[in-house]
Design an enzyme around this catalytic site. Structure first.
Site, short mmCIF file in Angstrom:
data_model
loop_
_atom_site.label_atom_id
_atom_site.label_comp_id
_atom_site.label_asym_id
_atom_site.label_seq_id
_atom_site.Cartn_x
_atom_site.Cartn_y
_atom_site.Cartn_z
N HIS A 20 0.02 1.19 7.27
CA HIS A 20 -0.88 2.32 7.90
C HIS A 20 -2.34 2.55 7.49
O HIS A 20 -2.57 1.45 7.02
CB HIS A 20 -0.31 3.73 8.38
CG HIS A 20 0.14 4.46 6.67
ND1 HIS A 20 0.29 3.92 5.31
CD2 HIS A 20 -0.58 4.70 5.94
CE1 HIS A 20 0.18 4.79 4.73
NE2 HIS A 20 -1.19 5.06 4.50
N ARG A 44 -1.86 -2.52 -0.82
CA ARG A 44 -2.94 -3.06 0.58
C ARG A 44 -2.60 -4.06 0.90
O ARG A 44 -1.72 -5.19 0.72
CB ARG A 44 -4.49 -2.46 -0.26
CG ARG A 44 -4.76 -1.63 -0.57
CD ARG A 44 -6.74 -1.30 -1.11
NE ARG A 44 -7.45 -0.35 -1.11
CZ ARG A 44 -6.56 0.50 -2.03
NH1 ARG A 44 -6.18 -0.37 -3.39
NH2 ARG A 44 -7.18 1.57 -3.02
#
Length: 403
Positions: free
Chosen positions: A262, A281
């Site tokens: 997301h 990440r």
């Protein structure tokens, strides 16, 4: 009841005006991205009691059961299990994913055993906890959440008509869905940035062109073009194209569980999460991207993001349902002259006024007690066992524990 003094984090993606406007303060000209409310060691809120000013984390450490209640201490240990934030995004945050509880414990233990420094830029796990989170929009809010169906993403990529994207579209059509998503994300994140730059720039230019039309993915193309404007040439732009674009209107919310990729793209909201700082990440960042560990954590399954709207109880509380015990988010929208609402006092809570003016009154056996007025942007901590009634005119968000 304790009025909170909170830290505002100046991350580069933050808005220069949204949080100052909420707080009624003058902008500094610097980005103000997140206001933290809670007892996270990175930026604990401050309170002022009879003994003087102290941090909320120190107050909880001095008397865990008195502040949190026995049930919370038994379930989560002597710490506040949630972190409450106001988040103001003016540009996209990094594309990211959070581990589940088992993955967090294993990853943290492994890095501790290998002696990876806690502040090392390549460290993945800051703690041994998971980080489910819930974002509720205060303004129109845009984000990315979960993988789109691979066949639909293949349609989207093919419409861009960029040669470098064709191999990815072919994989998305030919492989089983989980394999296809894993193979394409791996290829994008493992590719040489310079070698990918031409494909990324071509995809961005095509997305800008198609965003102006009326095709089935115009909204998605607009979002991806905006991301590319902030991260030119970044392979993370192509990773973002695998994900659903979600738009929240004020009062809408989105729950983000473990393994779901997301990113927040823009808007102001309140965010409630488990008290953790574990982030892996996937791109759109100059920070470390550990591709092998990321692939271990990501859930490669297409999802249809569910926009949460609150369920109103008989007591006038709007509750945002989330499948976790560490936190519970709810809201009161109070009209002038309305009857006070008594709050459940079994667990600790943080109360935030986002509009108008809200009065908190201690409810004692004799009927009267202390009073605290929250103006817009102000927040308070209420200990477990402290009965409080709320009244006034405005909007109050309530963060507490679900046990």
């Amino acid at each position: 009841m304790d009025l909170l003094t909170n830290t505002v984090r100046p991350y580069a993606w933050g808005s220069t005006t949204a949080i100052p406007e909420l707080l009624g303060t003058e902008p500094t000209g610097e980005p103000q991205a997140e206001m933290w409310m809670g007892a996270h060691p990175g930026a604990p809120s401050r309170i002022d009691r009879a003994g003087g000013a102290t941090s909320l984390s120190e107050a909880i450490a001095a008397d865990p059961e008195g502040e949190l209640g026995p049930a919370v201490v038994e379930a989560f240990g002597p710490r506040l299990p949630f972190l409450f934030k106001v988040l103001a995004a003016a540009s996209p945050l990094s594309l990211q994913v959070h581990p589940d509880l088992v993955q967090a414990r294993e990853g943290f233990a492994d890095e501790e055993e290998r002696g990876v420094p806690a502040d090392a830029p390549h460290r993945n796990y800051k703690d041994a906890n998971h980080k489910p989170e819930l974002i509720c929009a205060l303004t129109p809010f845009t984000g990315l959440c979960g993988f789109r169906r691979p066949a639909e993403t293949a349609d989207l990529l093919e419409a861009l008509d960029v040669g470098g994207l064709k191999p990815y579209a072919d994989i998305l059509r030919a492989r089983p869905e989980d394999e296809a998503l894993g193979e394409v994300l791996t290829a994008v994140l493992s590719a040489d940035r310079e070698a990918m730059a031409e494909t990324v720039d071509g995809a961005a230019a095509a997305a800008r062109r198609l965003a102006a039309g009326e095709g089935p993915y115009a909204r998605e193309y607009a979002a991806y073009a905006g991301i590319a404007g902030h991260y030119p040439g970044d392979p993370g732009v192509l990773a973002a194209m695998l994900l659903n674009v979600v738009r929240l209107e004020p009062g809408d919310a989105l729950y983000l569980g473990a393994g779901v990729p997301h990113a927040y793209l823009g808007g102001l909201g309140v965010e409630l999460m488990a008290n953790s700082d574990n982030v892996l990440r996937c791109g759109l960042t100059p920070k470390h991207v550990d591709v092998p560990e990321l692939l271990r954590v990501v859930r490669f399954e297409p999802t249809e993001p569910e926009v949460l709207r609150p369920r109103t109880t008989s007591g006038g509380e709007d509750v945002y349902a989330a499948p976790v015990d560490e936190f519970r988010l709810s809201r009161y929208v109070l009209a002038p002259g309305s009857e006070p609402h008594d709050l459940d006092d079994r667990t600790p809570q943080i109360l935030l006024c986002t509009d108008g003016e809200i009065t908190l009154r201690e409810v004692t056996g004799g009927g009267g007690g202390g009073e605290l007025v929250l103006a817009r942007g102000r927040s308070a901590f209420v200990r477990a066992g402290e009965r409080v009634a709320v009244s006034g005119s405005g909007t109050l968000f309530r963060a507490t524990v679900a046990v």
